[in-house]
Design an enzyme around this catalytic site. Structure first.
Site, PDB file in Angstrom:
ATOM      1  N   GLU A 100       0.820  -1.214   0.000  1.00  0.00           N
ATOM      2  CA  GLU A 100       0.000   0.000   0.000  1.00  0.00           C
ATOM      3  C   GLU A 100       0.852   1.262   0.000  1.00  0.00           C
ATOM      4  O   GLU A 100       1.547   1.537   0.973  1.00  0.00           O
ATOM      5  CB  GLU A 100      -0.904   0.007   1.232  1.00  0.00           C
ATOM      6  CG  GLU A 100      -1.795   1.227   1.331  1.00  0.00           C
ATOM      7  CD  GLU A 100      -2.627   1.241   2.600  1.00  0.00           C
ATOM      8  OE1 GLU A 100      -3.531   2.083   2.692  1.00  0.00           O
ATOM      9  OE2 GLU A 100      -2.369   0.414   3.497  1.00  0.00           O
ATOM     10  N   GLU A 158     -12.077   3.019   5.172  1.00  0.00           N
ATOM     11  CA  GLU A 158     -11.048   3.314   6.164  1.00  0.00           C
ATOM     12  C   GLU A 158     -10.973   4.833   6.359  1.00  0.00           C
ATOM     13  O   GLU A 158     -10.039   5.489   5.916  1.00  0.00           O
ATOM     14  CB  GLU A 158      -9.692   2.758   5.724  1.00  0.00           C
ATOM     15  CG  GLU A 158      -8.666   2.802   6.855  1.00  0.00           C
ATOM     16  CD  GLU A 158      -7.277   2.377   6.417  1.00  0.00           C
ATOM     17  OE1 GLU A 158      -6.618   1.658   7.182  1.00  0.00           O
ATOM     18  OE2 GLU A 158      -6.849   2.773   5.318  1.00  0.00           O
TER      19      GLU A 158
END
Length: 259
Positions: free
Chosen positions: A143, A240
């Protein structure tokens, strides 16, 4: 229809962690994700997933001393054995929890570090992790994270991540594309997603500025959701974000999407 997963590290955090599964189910979610399961017995988490008929779509590999400010250890040359131990622990949890993919956080660049050595370490650690995860039929994700929120984070752009994927050469290694981080570092969301669609294994969202729910900032999420459906994105989108007030009040943006 876009498939949304509640990130239980960020959402419903007004409740104790094991109570968040019930809250996510009541809110209409069919899937969840979270950062780390390691402080809780895997069997206890699995019981909650089963009780509320939830699918776990993602958690991270161990990432060092999180409370102490570390944000991953995969690029750190002096933490290789710790990284490998963490891979084994993550695979053990994944086997119990039934998750199909794990995210690897690269970590922050130490002051004075040799960038070439960090790169070699990260690539070699990813090769190791990808091979171990493949034995367990798991995907590995990396990520990119913006350097405004986490100054010095090693992996900070989609192009850098794709270059590393190419160098590692593992067919079970993909990008976790976080829309919020990508907007802060590079923008050009729709074209980037289109270009690398087959390399993206998972997506996450939050609006910018503030990292709150969609509709609170500058990102045109109604367009992006239609766009993801149009181009045929089949993965999950993890929510998120930090609720601007409380979690339930911040869910109105997705009511139509969940129905």
């Amino acid at each position: 229809m876009i498939q949304f997963a509640a990130n239980l590290t960020m959402l419903f955090n007004e409740f104790p962690f094991l109570d968040r599964f019930e809250q996510a189910s009541k809110a209409g979610f069919k899937a969840v994700e979270f950062l780390f399961p390691y402080g809780i017995p895997a069997e206890d988490i699995k019981a909650k997933l089963d009780q509320y008929h939830l699918k776990l779509v993602l958690h991270n590999l161990p990432a060092g001393n999180w409370d102490g400010g570390e944000r991953g250890i995969a690029c750190l040359p002096d933490r290789i054995e710790e990284f490998k131990t963490g891979v084994a622990e993550a695979i053990r949890y994944a086997g119990i929890l039934g998750v199909g993919q794990l995210n690897c956080l690269a970590g922050k660049v130490p002051a004075g570090a040799d960038r070439a050595e960090l790169h070699r370490t990260f690539v070699n650690n990813l090769r190791y992790a990808a091979a171990e995860l493949k034995k367990a039929q798991l995907k590995l994700l990396v990520e990119p994270i913006n350097q405004y929120d986490i100054p010095g984070f090693y992996l900070c752009s989609t192009q850098q991540a794709i270059s590393i994927l190419d160098e590692v050469g593992a067919d079970n290694l993909f990008v976790q594309y976080d829309i919020y981080h990508a907007q802060r570092m590079e923008g050009e969301l729709a074209n980037t997603i289109t270009k690398y669609l087959d390399r993206i294994g998972h997506m996450q969202l939050a609006d910018n500025p503030g990292r709150n729910e969609p509709g609170t900032g500058e990102i045109n999420y109604p367009f992006l959701f239609r766009f993801l459906e149009k181009i045929g994105y089949k993965g999950w989108v993890g929510c998120e974000y930090k609720p601007a007030t409380d979690t339930l009040s911040g869910l109105s943006w997705m009511t139509k999407q969940l129905k």
